[in-house]
Design a protein around this motif. Structure first.
Motif, short mmCIF file in Angstrom:
data_model
loop_
_atom_site.label_atom_id
_atom_site.label_comp_id
_atom_site.label_asym_id
_atom_site.label_seq_id
_atom_site.Cartn_x
_atom_site.Cartn_y
_atom_site.Cartn_z
N THR A 49 -40.21 -67.99 45.68
CA THR A 49 -40.47 -68.35 47.06
C THR A 49 -39.41 -67.78 47.99
O THR A 49 -39.71 -67.37 49.12
CB THR A 49 -40.54 -69.89 47.21
OG1 THR A 49 -41.64 -70.38 46.43
CG2 THR A 49 -40.75 -70.29 48.67
N ALA B 186 -51.09 -65.34 48.61
CA ALA B 186 -49.73 -65.82 48.83
C ALA B 186 -49.28 -66.71 47.68
O ALA B 186 -48.14 -66.61 47.21
CB ALA B 186 -49.66 -66.59 50.15
N GLU C 231 -49.17 -61.44 51.03
CA GLU C 231 -48.23 -61.48 49.90
C GLU C 231 -46.80 -61.73 50.35
O GLU C 231 -45.94 -62.02 49.52
CB GLU C 231 -48.30 -60.16 49.11
CG GLU C 231 -49.52 -60.02 48.22
CD GLU C 231 -50.74 -59.48 48.95
OE1 GLU C 231 -51.76 -59.23 48.29
OE2 GLU C 231 -50.69 -59.32 50.19
N GLY C 232 -46.53 -61.65 51.65
CA GLY C 232 -45.20 -61.94 52.16
C GLY C 232 -45.10 -63.30 52.83
O GLY C 232 -44.12 -63.56 53.51
N TRP C 233 -46.07 -64.18 52.62
CA TRP C 233 -46.06 -65.50 53.25
C TRP C 233 -45.49 -66.54 52.29
O TRP C 233 -45.72 -66.47 51.08
CB TRP C 233 -47.47 -65.93 53.66
CG TRP C 233 -48.14 -65.01 54.65
CD1 TRP C 233 -47.66 -63.84 55.17
CD2 TRP C 233 -49.44 -65.18 55.22
NE1 TRP C 233 -48.55 -63.28 56.03
CE2 TRP C 233 -49.66 -64.07 56.08
CE3 TRP C 233 -50.42 -66.15 55.08
CZ2 TRP C 233 -50.83 -63.93 56.81
CZ3 TRP C 233 -51.58 -66.01 55.81
CH2 TRP C 233 -51.79 -64.90 56.66
N ALA C 234 -44.75 -67.51 52.84
CA ALA C 234 -44.15 -68.57 52.02
C ALA C 234 -44.96 -69.85 52.18
O ALA C 234 -45.05 -70.41 53.28
CB ALA C 234 -42.70 -68.80 52.43
N MET D 54 -47.95 -65.03 44.45
CA MET D 54 -46.63 -64.42 44.47
C MET D 54 -45.55 -65.34 43.91
O MET D 54 -44.45 -64.89 43.57
CB MET D 54 -46.25 -64.02 45.89
CG MET D 54 -47.21 -63.00 46.52
SD MET D 54 -47.36 -61.46 45.58
CE MET D 54 -45.81 -60.67 45.97
N GLN E 153 -40.25 -64.56 49.36
CA GLN E 153 -41.22 -64.56 50.44
C GLN E 153 -40.55 -64.61 51.81
O GLN E 153 -41.15 -64.26 52.82
CB GLN E 153 -42.18 -65.74 50.30
CG GLN E 153 -42.94 -65.79 48.97
CD GLN E 153 -43.79 -64.56 48.75
OE1 GLN E 153 -43.33 -63.59 48.16
NE2 GLN E 153 -45.02 -64.60 49.22
N THR F 215 -46.84 -59.80 41.13
CA THR F 215 -47.00 -61.23 41.36
C THR F 215 -46.19 -62.00 40.32
O THR F 215 -45.67 -61.43 39.36
CB THR F 215 -48.47 -61.63 41.26
OG1 THR F 215 -48.94 -61.37 39.93
CG2 THR F 215 -49.32 -60.85 42.25
N SER G 185 -34.68 -70.49 52.69
CA SER G 185 -35.73 -71.21 51.96
C SER G 185 -35.28 -72.60 51.52
O SER G 185 -36.11 -73.46 51.25
CB SER G 185 -36.18 -70.40 50.74
OG SER G 185 -35.17 -70.36 49.75
N ASN H 243 -39.27 -57.82 50.19
CA ASN H 243 -39.92 -58.58 49.13
C ASN H 243 -40.47 -57.63 48.07
O ASN H 243 -40.26 -57.81 46.86
CB ASN H 243 -41.05 -59.42 49.74
CG ASN H 243 -41.71 -60.35 48.75
OD1 ASN H 243 -41.31 -60.48 47.61
ND2 ASN H 243 -42.76 -61.01 49.20
#
Length: 357
Positions: A269, A99, A41-44, A102, A272, A234, A307, A279
């Motif tokens: 994003t 991911a 859940e913390g991935w971009a 999110m 993330q 989410t 980002s 986050n």
């Protein structure tokens, strides 16, 4: 068996399948054997590779492929997965779609048609931390193929150093693994070591084959929404990301990020890029209607900047790795650190006047 009955059986075995693999701009991996994975859940999400194929019950025929890159990768991926195709990926339910959720909505119809070969391998191996089940190990043990692309970024919390890798390569590798499982009716796994010997294998039952072909939903698909560590936080569950947009607008007016209105997907994003705990805190504050602290606003401002400058951030991480053995890279890494310190100061100045208590 008559001709009509045989034709009906042949049609029942035919499937349209799309194999999916994701690259991430920012992700993290566990360190050491027996270490629990960091939550996806913390991935971009960065890019998605898709391979389209047809299965006739005996052989898989690849019919095309697609690379989804650039802005709004997550929502464009979900749009591509809509329809009636079976969706297959290694870590699709246990990592990738978690991911994606999110930053954009993931319909239940997509989840129900999803098959996760990693989730099945984990259940079949049946240990607490089932190492030896990543795509590299399974490709070697079942196909005799050495995978060159790393299955996680090199350093915890750093951007994936993608280089020239193409996610379609892994999607194609998943298609070969999937076909092998159906035709050989076995699955073997490794030790989880870089140099491994064969660790073990199991015979796939009719139930396992039904899962792989979508005739029976995977348990992980049925309970997919319960897998989320960030349940209720989410993109589909949260209100409009007004708190993030306020920070983005201030950076835009200070010419620190592009002068345009960012989409909600881009704003989510940016979260993330904060790392798992911050986050979680930003999303929790949005869900409960609380303002962001001064520290969170400044960190969010930095995440927004990162980002919006992904190629630069990937280059920074690559230089940092090379600096361990290269004097030139070390000097450049020092220059990067000085530049980033100036950017952080500019972000703090842009947010100072309206920072929340």
């Amino acid at each position: 068996m008559g001709k009509g009955t045989r034709t009906r059986h042949q049609r029942a075995d035919q499937l349209s399948v799309v194999f999916c693999d994701l690259d991430f701009d920012r992700a993290s991996r566990p360190f050491g054997r027996g270490t629990a994975p960091a939550p996806p859940e913390g991935w971009a999400v960065a890019r998605a590779g898709l391979v389209y194929a047809a299965w006739n019950g005996h052989r898989l025929q690849v019919t095309g492929d697609e690379l989804i890159d650039g802005p709004h990768t997550a929502s464009r991926l979900i749009a591509a997965l809509r329809g009636k195709r079976l969706v297959v990926g290694h870590g699709l339910l246990s990592c990738d779609l978690r991911a994606v959720a999110m930053v954009t909505g993931v319909p239940d119809t997509v989840v129900r048609r999803s098959v996760d070969t990693l989730a099945l391998a984990h259940r079949l191996r049946g240990t607490r931390y089932p190492t030896g089940c990543n795509l590299s190990d399974l490709a070697w043990e079942n196909l005799g193929v050495r995978r060159t692309k790393p299955h996680f970024p090199d350093r915890l919390g750093e951007p994936a150093q993608r280089g020239d890798s193409d996610p379609r390569e892994d999607a194609l590798l998943v298609s070969r693994l999937w076909q092998s499982m159906l035709t050989e009716k076995t699955l073997s796994w490794g030790t989880g070591m870089s140099i491994s010997t064969h660790q073990g294998s199991t015979v796939l039952t009719a139930q396992h084959l039904a899962e792989l072909t979508g005739r029976t939903p995977q348990p992980e698909a049925h309970h997919w929404r319960d897998l989320h560590r960030f349940k209720g936080l989410t993109a589909a569950d949260l209100p409009a990301p007004t708190l993030i947009r306020e920070v983005a607008d201030q950076l835009r007016r200070a010419d620190l990020i592009p002068d345009r209105r960012l989409s909600e997907e881009e704003l989510f994003t940016a979260c993330q890029w904060l790392g798992v705990h911050q986050n979680y805190e930003v999303r929790d504050r949005m869900a409960s209607g609380r303002r962001l602290t001064k520290q969170l606003r400044q960190r969010l401002g930095q995440a927004l900047w990162e980002s919006m400058h992904v190629p630069y951030m990937i280059d920074v991480m690559r230089t940092r790795q090379l600096s361990k053995t290269s004097v030139h890279a070390y000097r450049k890494s020092r220059q990067d650190m000085e530049y980033q310190a100036r950017i952080r100061a500019q972000i703090a100045a842009a947010l100072r006047d309206q920072a929340s208590p």
